[in-house]
Design an enzyme around this catalytic site. Structure first.
Site, mmCIF file in Angstrom:
data_model
loop_
_atom_site.group_PDB
_atom_site.id
_atom_site.type_symbol
_atom_site.label_atom_id
_atom_site.label_comp_id
_atom_site.label_asym_id
_atom_site.label_seq_id
_atom_site.Cartn_x
_atom_site.Cartn_y
_atom_site.Cartn_z
ATOM 1 N N ASP A 87 0.845 -1.267 -0.100
ATOM 2 C CA ASP A 87 -0.071 0.113 0.045
ATOM 3 C C ASP A 87 0.892 1.166 -0.048
ATOM 4 O O ASP A 87 1.795 1.444 0.804
ATOM 5 C CB ASP A 87 -0.801 -0.033 1.143
ATOM 6 N N THR A 88 0.890 2.245 -0.629
ATOM 7 C CA THR A 88 1.306 3.463 -0.984
ATOM 8 C C THR A 88 0.459 4.532 -1.020
ATOM 9 O O THR A 88 -0.571 4.767 -1.027
ATOM 10 C CB THR A 88 2.261 3.278 -2.403
ATOM 11 N N GLY B 95 -0.280 7.503 -11.599
ATOM 12 C CA GLY B 95 -0.760 8.199 -10.032
ATOM 13 C C GLY B 95 -0.141 9.646 -10.269
ATOM 14 O O GLY B 95 -0.465 10.582 -10.985
ATOM 15 N N ARG C 84 8.802 2.293 -3.883
ATOM 16 C CA ARG C 84 8.325 0.782 -3.826
ATOM 17 C C ARG C 84 9.643 0.106 -4.116
ATOM 18 O O ARG C 84 9.748 -1.137 -3.449
ATOM 19 C CB ARG C 84 7.522 0.664 -5.093
HETATM 20 P P1 ITT Z 1 -3.677 -1.916 -5.343
HETATM 21 O O1 ITT Z 1 -4.488 -2.892 -6.228
HETATM 22 O O2 ITT Z 1 -2.255 -2.476 -5.120
HETATM 23 O O3 ITT Z 1 -4.291 -1.822 -4.025
HETATM 24 P P2 ITT Z 1 -3.936 0.814 -5.955
HETATM 25 O O4 ITT Z 1 -3.831 1.699 -7.176
HETATM 26 O O5 ITT Z 1 -5.032 0.901 -5.343
HETATM 27 O O6 ITT Z 1 -3.696 -0.564 -6.188
HETATM 28 P P3 ITT Z 1 -2.501 1.934 -3.708
HETATM 29 O O7 ITT Z 1 -3.808 1.988 -2.721
HETATM 30 O O8 ITT Z 1 -1.271 1.279 -2.975
HETATM 31 O O9 ITT Z 1 -2.576 1.520 -5.128
HETATM 32 O O10 ITT Z 1 -2.056 3.335 -3.980
HETATM 33 C C1 ITT Z 1 -2.695 4.302 -3.704
HETATM 34 C C2 ITT Z 1 -2.518 5.440 -4.931
HETATM 35 O O11 ITT Z 1 -1.420 6.407 -4.833
HETATM 36 C C3 ITT Z 1 -2.612 4.751 -6.287
HETATM 37 O O12 ITT Z 1 -3.819 4.520 -6.762
HETATM 38 C C4 ITT Z 1 -1.752 5.785 -7.162
HETATM 39 O O13 ITT Z 1 -2.539 6.996 -7.470
HETATM 40 C C5 ITT Z 1 -0.776 6.524 -5.960
HETATM 41 N N1 ITT Z 1 0.519 5.846 -6.064
HETATM 42 C C6 ITT Z 1 1.052 4.607 -5.619
HETATM 43 N N2 ITT Z 1 2.119 4.295 -6.004
HETATM 44 C C7 ITT Z 1 2.488 5.468 -6.785
HETATM 45 C C8 ITT Z 1 3.759 5.572 -7.713
HETATM 46 O O14 ITT Z 1 4.937 4.911 -7.504
HETATM 47 N N3 ITT Z 1 3.832 6.789 -8.159
HETATM 48 C C9 ITT Z 1 2.679 7.635 -8.227
HETATM 49 N N4 ITT Z 1 1.490 7.375 -7.531
HETATM 50 C C10 ITT Z 1 1.623 6.430 -6.922
#
Ligand code: ITT
Length: 201
Positions: A70-71, A158, A186
């Site tokens: 989760d990011t 993102g 990541r």
């Molecule tokens: P999962 O299926 O893995 O949950 P997700 O898109 O919902 O995919 P996250 O909740 O971890 O992913 O990420 C939250 C948001 O943060 C994601 O939708 C992106 O908009 C942003 N994000 C995550 N990693 C990023 C990156 O490396 N660079 C830019 N934006 C990022």
């Protein structure tokens, strides 16, 4: 030894990033490789909580070693927001029709909330959770940087077009994937994970 392992993500960009980081220690299985097409719940209050929730959800269904990340983008002058709400900062996916539209709306909301603020410091933070039925671990990776006013670049996904990592003049979206993977949140979390997975070989 090669580890077969599921990456529990619905985000194809993340899958691509991790695939390009993998050595021959791992064979990565995507959710479509294992025939899972649904949504994984992520409704905890922290990145750690969500990463752990995602691996448990998939492990409970498939009983196979699994990791998830989760990011969040944590912006200093917004008290760490959007943080755990980064994906749905401007609304749910179904409000926007596509991931690209939702990212554009997230970025617009962030830039509007930062209007007039001098402090542009921010960081991406990733938490990876791993579960194999016996062991459960988390690994963290952080990259510091700043938020610019106008989007630049077409790589990545993102918030990449508005994030300039410290020590660089370009955004993550202006870097080829191999460059982002040298310094990204990541990649840093994943490097701790790989060290753990290969330490006994
Ligand atoms: P999962 O299926 O893995 O949950 P997700 O898109 O919902 O995919 P996250 O909740 O971890 O992913 O990420 C939250 C948001 O943060 C994601 O939708 C992106 O908009 C942003 N994000 C995550 N990693 C990023 C990156 O490396 N660079 C830019 N934006 C990022």
């Amino acid at each position: 030894m090669q580890h077969k392992i599921i990456f529990a993500t619905n985000n194809p960009h993340k899958l691509k990033e991790i695939q390009s980081l993998l050595g021959n220690h791992f064979v990565l299985l995507s959710l479509s490789d294992i025939g899972f097409m649904g949504d994984i719940p992520e409704n905890e209050a922290t990145l750690e909580g969500n990463a752990i929730q995602k691996v448990h959800y998939i492990f409970d269904k498939f009983h196979f070693p699994c990791f998830a990340d989760d990011t969040g983008l944590e912006v200093e002058s917004l008290n760490g927001q959007p943080g755990v709400f980064s994906a749905r900062y401007a609304g749910q996916l179904h409000d926007y029709g596509s991931e690209e539209n939702r990212s554009a709306a997230n970025i617009n909301k962030l830039l509007a909330n930062l209007m007039g603020k001098a402090n542009r410091h921010a960081r991406f933070r990733t938490v990876i959770a791993y579960l194999d039925g016996k062991n459960e671990f988390t690994f963290e990776g952080i990259v510091n940087g700043s938020i610019i006013d106008v989007k630049r670049g077409n790589e990545g996904f993102g918030y990449d077009p508005i994030f300039v990592p410290d020590g660089y003049n370009c955004t993550f979206a202006e870097m080829p994937l191999v460059e982002k993977n040298k310094i990204s949140h990541r990649a840093r979390a994943f490097s701790g994970f790989v060290k753990y997975m290969t330490k006994e070989e």
